[in-house]
Enzyme design. Structure first.
Site, PDB file in Angstrom:
ATOM      1  N   ASN A  96      -7.562  -6.768   1.005  1.00  0.00           N
ATOM      2  CA  ASN A  96      -8.475  -6.179   0.018  1.00  0.00           C
ATOM      3  C   ASN A  96      -8.559  -6.954  -1.289  1.00  0.00           C
ATOM      4  O   ASN A  96      -8.846  -6.384  -2.347  1.00  0.00           O
ATOM      5  CB  ASN A  96      -8.127  -4.706  -0.223  1.00  0.00           C
ATOM      6  N   GLY A 102      -4.973   1.712  -4.877  1.00  0.00           N
ATOM      7  CA  GLY A 102      -4.779   2.694  -3.814  1.00  0.00           C
ATOM      8  C   GLY A 102      -4.725   2.138  -2.395  1.00  0.00           C
ATOM      9  O   GLY A 102      -4.275   2.834  -1.490  1.00  0.00           O
ATOM     10  N   ASP A 103      -5.203   0.919  -2.213  1.00  0.00           N
ATOM     11  CA  ASP A 103      -5.166   0.336  -0.846  1.00  0.00           C
ATOM     12  C   ASP A 103      -5.013  -1.183  -0.964  1.00  0.00           C
ATOM     13  O   ASP A 103      -5.761  -1.957  -0.369  1.00  0.00           O
ATOM     14  CB  ASP A 103      -6.454   0.703  -0.091  1.00  0.00           C
ATOM     15  N   LEU A 104      -4.008  -1.566  -1.740  1.00  0.00           N
ATOM     16  CA  LEU A 104      -3.906  -2.969  -2.161  1.00  0.00           C
ATOM     17  C   LEU A 104      -3.105  -3.814  -1.164  1.00  0.00           C
ATOM     18  O   LEU A 104      -2.108  -4.421  -1.506  1.00  0.00           O
ATOM     19  CB  LEU A 104      -3.270  -3.042  -3.556  1.00  0.00           C
TER      20      LEU A 104
END
Ligand code: ADP
Length: 296
Positions: free
Chosen positions: A209, A203-205
């Site tokens: 991260n 979801g927030d790659l």
């Protein structure tokens, strides 16, 4: 001992960690960790080794760390990735505290990118009946609503783009032309993304991260998980330049993307761009405008 660490916060952490891990744990040193965009982060050097601590405002961002912990646990359960273990969730005064296993970084293995691509394909093969998740969470510090939907284009519009568009419009961050172009895009969205079953996403790659873990493999963290279109994760890897080509080759080998995926990356990235517009404004509005140019 450092700045924001009052002796009572240290005592609180020592007590909670000792209880959780069993034994008497003392914090010898705290070291600020740079690189986060939302929270303040520290390495806690303790008598039981290092831990990673994130601190945030408990009232401004209710349940942010509770949801981050749930996301990490979902990823841990459903993938082969190295995911930092959640050691502690706690509050102290008005601060929310999240303590994770500390990732000690080593040099990347030679096949790092290939493995990373393969493991993401494995994660994306975890399917769900509908898009969304059984709880809401955050992307960065912005609330992310995960109400279920049967089809991707409706979910993408209703749960991803529209809430952030409203937020940006309320702050006068967008021109009328941009808003108009979003309306035009929405009419075409049912024909843009190929139909796929909802896949479990990080979801927030983006590049900030993941880290190399002690074995030189990818450890992923700071997720904004939900069941979505897997091209969202692929697009996010390209938001700030893109990962190594071996990553995409391995992903394609293990779970090929539908033809034309490259052309859809900009559309998928309208979501993280809107996140950035709302958090940082400025230059991201121009990027939005460039992507929306064809939609008149
Ligand atoms: P934020 O939520 O503020 O964006 P992150 O979770 O992304 O914070 O963490 C900030 C930085 O700390 C990361 O970019 C990474 O370099 C490092 N980091 C994150 N998790 C760990 C961990 N478990 N162990 C060691 N370092 C970490």
């Amino acid at each position: 001992m450092q700045n924001m660490f009052s002796s009572s916060l240290l005592a609180h952490l020592e007590k909670q960690l000792s209880f959780k891990k069993g034994g008497d744990i003392r914090i010898n040193k705290t070291v600020a960790v740079a690189g986060g965009s939302i929270n303040t982060a520290y390495e806690l050097k303790t008598t039981a080794g290092s831990f990673f601590l994130k601190i945030n405002d408990a009232e401004a961002y209710p349940n942010l760390f509770v949801n981050e912990a749930k996301g990490l646990e979902l990823l841990w359960e459903h993938s082969n990735f190295s995911i930092p273990k959640v050691e502690l969730l706690s509050e102290w005064k008005n601060k929310a505290l999240l303590v994770l296993e500390f990732i000690s970084s080593a040099k990347a293995r030679e096949d790092f990118w290939g493995l990373f691509g393969k493991e993401l394909a494995v994660l994306h093969r975890q399917k769900n009946a509908h898009f969304g998740l059984d709880h809401d969470n955050y992307i960065g510090s912005l609330p992310q609503c995960n109400l279920p939907n049967e089809n991707w284009h409706d979910f993408f519009i209703l749960q991803r783009l529209e809430p952030l568009l409203r937020m940006a419009r309320d702050e006068d961050l967008l021109t009328r032309d941009i808003c108009h172009r979003f309306d035009r895009l929405f009419l075409q969205l049912p024909h843009i993304f190929p139909v796929e079953q909802p896949a479990l996403l990080h979801g927030d790659l983006w590049g900030g991260n993941f880290m190399f873990n002690a074995e030189g493999k990818a450890s992923i963290f700071d997720p904004a998980v939900y069941y979505g279109h897997r091209e969202m994760d692929i697009a996010m890897t390209q938001l700030f330049g893109g990962f190594n080509t071996a990553f995409y080759d391995a992903y394609q080998e293990h779970y090929p993307l539908e033809v034309g995926w490259e052309r859809r990356m900009d559309i998928a990235n309208l979501y993280p761009l809107l996140v950035h517009v709302n958090l940082f404004g400025g230059v991201y509005v121009q990027r939005l405008s460039n992507v929306l140019r064809p939609f008149r």
